[in-house]
Design a protein around this motif. Sequence first.
Motif, PDB file in Angstrom:
ATOM      1  N   GLN A  54     -19.084  20.217 -37.469  1.00 46.47           N
ATOM      2  CA  GLN A  54     -18.449  21.200 -38.344  1.00 46.47           C
ATOM      3  C   GLN A  54     -19.160  22.743 -38.021  1.00 46.47           C
ATOM      4  O   GLN A  54     -19.138  23.859 -37.876  1.00 46.47           O
ATOM      5  CB  GLN A  54     -17.990  21.617 -39.644  1.00 46.47           C
ATOM      6  N   VAL A  57     -20.217  24.664 -34.912  1.00 46.50           N
ATOM      7  CA  VAL A  57     -19.046  25.366 -34.657  1.00 46.50           C
ATOM      8  C   VAL A  57     -19.228  26.608 -35.328  1.00 46.50           C
ATOM      9  O   VAL A  57     -18.550  27.354 -34.087  1.00 46.50           O
ATOM     10  CB  VAL A  57     -17.690  24.396 -35.239  1.00 46.50           C
ATOM     11  N   THR A  58     -19.685  26.075 -36.235  1.00 44.74           N
ATOM     12  CA  THR A  58     -19.649  27.555 -37.241  1.00 44.74           C
ATOM     13  C   THR A  58     -20.662  28.538 -36.542  1.00 44.74           C
ATOM     14  O   THR A  58     -20.260  29.795 -36.202  1.00 44.74           O
ATOM     15  CB  THR A  58     -20.225  27.337 -38.834  1.00 44.74           C
ATOM     16  N   ALA A  61     -19.858  29.843 -33.247  1.00 48.07           N
ATOM     17  CA  ALA A  61     -19.097  31.427 -33.360  1.00 48.07           C
ATOM     18  C   ALA A  61     -19.483  32.490 -33.507  1.00 48.07           C
ATOM     19  O   ALA A  61     -18.698  33.347 -33.236  1.00 48.07           O
ATOM     20  CB  ALA A  61     -18.299  30.658 -34.611  1.00 48.07           C
ATOM     21  N   GLY A  64     -19.840  34.588 -30.387  1.00 49.70           N
ATOM     22  CA  GLY A  64     -18.941  33.905 -29.460  1.00 49.70           C
ATOM     23  C   GLY A  64     -18.893  33.040 -28.937  1.00 49.70           C
ATOM     24  O   GLY A  64     -17.570  32.592 -27.381  1.00 49.70           O
ATOM     25  N   ALA A  65     -19.150  31.371 -29.344  1.00 50.55           N
ATOM     26  CA  ALA A  65     -18.903  30.807 -28.291  1.00 50.55           C
ATOM     27  C   ALA A  65     -17.582  29.586 -28.875  1.00 50.55           C
ATOM     28  O   ALA A  65     -18.229  29.408 -30.586  1.00 50.55           O
ATOM     29  CB  ALA A  65     -20.471  29.461 -28.280  1.00 50.55           C
ATOM     30  N   LYS A  66     -17.364  28.830 -27.963  1.00 49.01           N
ATOM     31  CA  LYS A  66     -16.733  27.961 -28.452  1.00 49.01           C
ATOM     32  C   LYS A  66     -17.232  25.907 -27.958  1.00 49.01           C
ATOM     33  O   LYS A  66     -17.891  25.987 -27.464  1.00 49.01           O
ATOM     34  CB  LYS A  66     -15.044  27.720 -28.389  1.00 49.01           C
ATOM     35  N   PRO A  67     -16.055  25.422 -29.046  1.00 50.29           N
ATOM     36  CA  PRO A  67     -16.733  23.716 -28.977  1.00 50.29           C
ATOM     37  C   PRO A  67     -16.933  23.208 -27.617  1.00 50.29           C
ATOM     38  O   PRO A  67     -17.601  22.621 -26.622  1.00 50.29           O
ATOM     39  CB  PRO A  67     -15.852  22.633 -29.426  1.00 50.29           C
ATOM     40  N   GLU A  68     -15.710  24.119 -27.221  1.00 50.80           N
ATOM     41  CA  GLU A  68     -16.138  23.862 -25.289  1.00 50.80           C
ATOM     42  C   GLU A  68     -16.520  24.613 -24.642  1.00 50.80           C
ATOM     43  O   GLU A  68     -17.381  23.378 -22.991  1.00 50.80           O
ATOM     44  CB  GLU A  68     -14.826  24.151 -24.921  1.00 50.80           C
ATOM     45  N   HIS A  69     -17.546  24.963 -24.918  1.00 46.35           N
ATOM     46  CA  HIS A  69     -18.956  25.195 -24.154  1.00 46.35           C
ATOM     47  C   HIS A  69     -19.589  24.890 -24.158  1.00 46.35           C
ATOM     48  O   HIS A  69     -21.127  24.614 -24.060  1.00 46.35           O
ATOM     49  CB  HIS A  69     -19.091  27.217 -24.807  1.00 46.35           C
ATOM     50  N   ILE A 127     -21.972  30.096 -22.397  1.00 50.65           N
ATOM     51  CA  ILE A 127     -20.540  30.895 -22.667  1.00 50.65           C
ATOM     52  C   ILE A 127     -20.677  31.394 -21.301  1.00 50.65           C
ATOM     53  O   ILE A 127     -21.699  31.940 -20.713  1.00 50.65           O
ATOM     54  CB  ILE A 127     -20.576  32.230 -23.569  1.00 50.65           C
TER      55      ILE A 127
END
Length: 129
Positions: A54, A57-58, A61, A64-69, A127
């Motif tokens: 977690q 992930v935080t 963010a 501007g990145a997401k877990p899929e990156h 990203i």
Amino acid sequence: MQILQPPDWVRPRGYANGVVAKGSLVFTSGQLGWDGQGQFQSERYADQARQALQNIVTVLAQAGAKPEHIVRLTWYVTDRAAYLEQAKEVGQSYRELIGHFPTMSAFQVSALMVDGAKVEIEATAVIPD
């Protein structure tokens, strides 16, 4: 992102053999299983692993990145037996928070630098342009 899977290799379970990605690189420091205030809410490996994920992930963010990156994760665990015993629970948290399998390495270490830490996870993300 393109997953690299040599055609004559057995398909890995829970990680990718390689990844190709283009874009802006994002690196996290090793994230521990503590909250944003530096407090452990649990002594259990699975709980700390979930919190470390977690935290990744935080931090991502913020860029501007997401877990899929995420293209790479490196895990440092202090107890291989707990890692294996709680793998199903960690896997459930992992699928919920990250949702895909980038390249990964995992190491058992004798200790981490923070007392009480059971796991530390580093992430690299890309990203897309």
